[in-house]
Design an enzyme around this catalytic site. Structure first.
Site, PDB file in Angstrom:
ATOM      1  N   ALA A   1      38.017 -10.301-130.098  1.00  0.00           N
ATOM      2  CA  ALA A   1      37.075 -11.018-130.970  1.00  0.00           C
ATOM      3  C   ALA A   1      36.746 -12.384-130.372  1.00  0.00           C
ATOM      4  CB  ALA A   1      37.649 -11.170-132.374  1.00  0.00           C
TER       5      ALA A   1
ATOM      6  N   GLY B   1      34.326 -11.536-127.644  1.00  0.00           N
ATOM      7  CA  GLY B   1      33.089 -11.012-128.217  1.00  0.00           C
ATOM      8  C   GLY B   1      32.265 -12.071-128.922  1.00  0.00           C
ATOM      9  N   ASP B   2      32.928 -13.006-129.584  1.00  0.00           N
ATOM     10  CA  ASP B   2      32.238 -14.110-130.245  1.00  0.00           C
ATOM     11  C   ASP B   2      31.437 -14.922-129.229  1.00  0.00           C
ATOM     12  OD1 ASP B   2      31.777 -16.051-132.505  1.00  0.00           O
ATOM     13  OD2 ASP B   2      32.972 -17.341-131.189  1.00  0.00           O
ATOM     14  N   SER B   3      32.047 -15.194-128.092  1.00  0.00           N
ATOM     15  CA  SER B   3      31.360 -15.966-127.047  1.00  0.00           C
ATOM     16  C   SER B   3      30.191 -15.206-126.449  1.00  0.00           C
ATOM     17  CB  SER B   3      32.350 -16.329-125.935  1.00  0.00           C
ATOM     18  OG  SER B   3      33.374 -17.136-126.446  1.00  0.00           O
TER      19      SER B   3
ATOM     20  N   GLU C   1      27.331 -15.102-129.013  1.00  0.00           N
ATOM     21  CA  GLU C   1      26.629 -16.383-129.132  1.00  0.00           C
ATOM     22  C   GLU C   1      25.774 -16.668-127.905  1.00  0.00           C
ATOM     23  OE1 GLU C   1      27.089 -20.988-130.429  1.00  0.00           O
ATOM     24  OE2 GLU C   1      28.530 -19.505-131.123  1.00  0.00           O
TER      25      GLU C   1
END
Length: 162
Positions: A47, A50-52, A55
């Site tokens: 996560a 994946g968040d990076s 974004e």
């Protein structure tokens, strides 16, 4: 919500190529796993990655045309928050774009033990945050295992450039 993020209506497995790639493969190559399997990482770690990735793709989408930084940020915030990501997950789950394996990764991410922000307390907030985490885990997993499939997701989600 942003009008730029809409699921394409298509049959599962469509691999129609777009002229503008959401993530140029040579821009930031996936990390070397040094012989380890992706499932050896925790869903929290995936996560985080994946968040990076999510974004960066969204920021790239809104970078053109030129505008004020405040407008960039406002547009991006509409797509990178937990509520928007939860809406994406609901649309993906309702359709037939995801494979069974991808659904399992999403579920694995939803079940991760994460500390949710105070603005998302309560049962509804918990489900929103679980969906968002599941999406981030799926994006992180695909980033390190199958960049082409991740590209297909970004096209399916409408996050693929002008």
């Amino acid at each position: 919500r942003s009008s730029r993020l809409k699921l394409r209506s298509s049959a599962q497995g469509s691999s129609k190529k777009q002229s503008s790639s959401p993530i140029p493969p040579d821009l930031i190559p996936p990390p070397d796993l040094q012989g380890h399997k992706p499932r050896e990482w925790s869903p929290q770690a995936l996560a985080f990655l994946g968040d990076s990735v999510w974004e960066l793709v969204v920021r790239r989408l809104y970078f053109a045309p030129r505008t004020h930084v405040r407008e960039y940020n406002n547009s991006v915030r509409k797509m990178v928050n937990a509520e928007a990501q939860s809406d994406i997950v609901k649309k993906l789950k309702a359709g037939n774009f995801m494979t069974d394996s991808e659904r399992n990764i999403l579920r694995w991410g939803r079940n991760a033990n994460m500390t949710k922000p105070s603005r998302l307390q309560g049962k509804t907030g918990a489900n929103i945050y679980k969906d968002a985490t599941g999406l981030e885990v799926l994006v992180g997993f695909l980033y390190i295992t199958d960049m082409e499939r991740l590209q297909e997701y970004m096209v399916e989600l409408g996050v693929h450039g002008q």
